[in-house]
Design a protein around this motif. Sequence first.
Motif, PDB file in Angstrom:
ATOM      1  N   SER A 121       0.851  -1.187   0.000  1.00 51.21           N
ATOM      2  CA  SER A 121       0.000   0.000   0.000  1.00 51.21           C
ATOM      3  C   SER A 121       0.886   1.236   0.000  1.00 51.21           C
ATOM      4  N   VAL A 122       0.750   2.077  -1.034  1.00 52.23           N
ATOM      5  CA  VAL A 122       1.584   3.269  -1.165  1.00 52.23           C
ATOM      6  C   VAL A 122       0.697   4.479  -1.407  1.00 52.23           C
ATOM      7  N   LEU A 152      11.022   5.131  -5.168  1.00 52.22           N
ATOM      8  CA  LEU A 152      10.293   3.976  -4.625  1.00 52.22           C
ATOM      9  C   LEU A 152      11.006   2.647  -4.870  1.00 52.22           C
ATOM     10  N   ASP A 153      10.603   1.799  -5.769  1.00 50.86           N
ATOM     11  CA  ASP A 153      11.118   0.468  -6.146  1.00 50.86           C
ATOM     12  C   ASP A 153      10.516  -0.682  -5.335  1.00 50.86           C
ATOM     13  N   ASN A 159       4.099  -4.194   2.412  1.00 46.84           N
ATOM     14  CA  ASN A 159       4.670  -2.965   2.954  1.00 46.84           C
ATOM     15  C   ASN A 159       3.654  -1.831   2.854  1.00 46.84           C
ATOM     16  N   ALA A 160       3.692  -0.911   3.806  1.00 45.83           N
ATOM     17  CA  ALA A 160       2.811   0.258   3.790  1.00 45.83           C
ATOM     18  C   ALA A 160       3.670   1.512   3.882  1.00 45.83           C
ATOM     19  N   LEU A 161       3.580   2.348   2.853  1.00 41.32           N
ATOM     20  CA  LEU A 161       4.326   3.606   2.833  1.00 41.32           C
ATOM     21  C   LEU A 161       3.363   4.743   2.560  1.00 41.32           C
ATOM     22  N   TYR A 190       6.019   6.280   7.575  1.00 40.99           N
ATOM     23  CA  TYR A 190       5.407   7.557   7.195  1.00 40.99           C
ATOM     24  C   TYR A 190       6.543   8.556   7.041  1.00 40.99           C
ATOM     25  N   VAL A 191       6.743   9.061   5.831  1.00 39.25           N
ATOM     26  CA  VAL A 191       7.910   9.886   5.498  1.00 39.25           C
ATOM     27  C   VAL A 191       7.458  11.259   5.017  1.00 39.25           C
ATOM     28  N   VAL A 192       8.052  12.307   5.580  1.00 37.48           N
ATOM     29  CA  VAL A 192       7.691  13.677   5.203  1.00 37.48           C
ATOM     30  C   VAL A 192       8.963  14.498   4.984  1.00 37.48           C
TER      31      VAL A 192
END
Length: 267
Positions: A121-122, A152-153, A159-161, A190-192
């Motif tokens: 899930s992206v 990404l890749d 995986n959840a991003l 969770y990336v910001v």
Amino acid sequence: MKKFLSLLIMLPLFVVANDNNKVDVETTGSQSNDNLVFNVTQIGFNNDTIFSLGGASNQILIKQTGNKNFISFVPTWGTQQGSGGDLNGDSNSLHFEQNCTRGSSCKESNIDFHILGDSNSVRWGQGVTLSGSSDTTFTSDGDEGGGVTLTLDIHGSNNALAGYQRNGNNNAYSEHDATVYLYADDNSFYVVQETDGKKTLSLKSYVDGNTGTISQSGSGAHNANITLTGTYSTNINLTQQSNSVQNYTLTQSCQTAGGCNISVTQN
């Protein structure tokens, strides 16, 4: 008004395209693509969605607003068509949005992806924001300059991003960068990266079950390079903020049964 629209795919599809926007998605023939939901909206000009598609039962939502937004295959590896194209795994759910508000002054923004694994899930936005990892709606502050990029890749499964990059603070419109790669399974991040001053980031993961929140903000050109390895998973929370450069490089090898925890804050 000049219109270019190329669709090479027999799927449920909603597309808005105008002013030199392009949608060109080609099936690889390697898998059935059964029950695929593929929704593309492009508003503005010189926005492109171009990749080859493999895998089955994937859901893809793409929205690009403004100018010079691109979602396509990772240039380094090309279309991957011989290997099944982008995705190639099954039952992945992707939601990508890009937004630039500066008209002809917009810089080029790119979202690239590959995937290969199943049930990932992206949700990733550029020039837009999320209120948290569970937020499903991107919003814009109305002042975005483009120029952000991602790769990404994700070769693993489950995986959840979620995350985003934005600029426009103090009218600086700095470029950010990202690159994620998740080669293992069951990671959740969770990336910001937001506000101005070049941020950069490279995450990578070589062990299952890592989790964390990684945020870089402020006008300092921070940087960060995180590689997670070991026998067991790690929960990591990294925050770098302030108007001065913070930097950080971490390679974690967790050998503790039950997992490891890391918290880094630099102000």
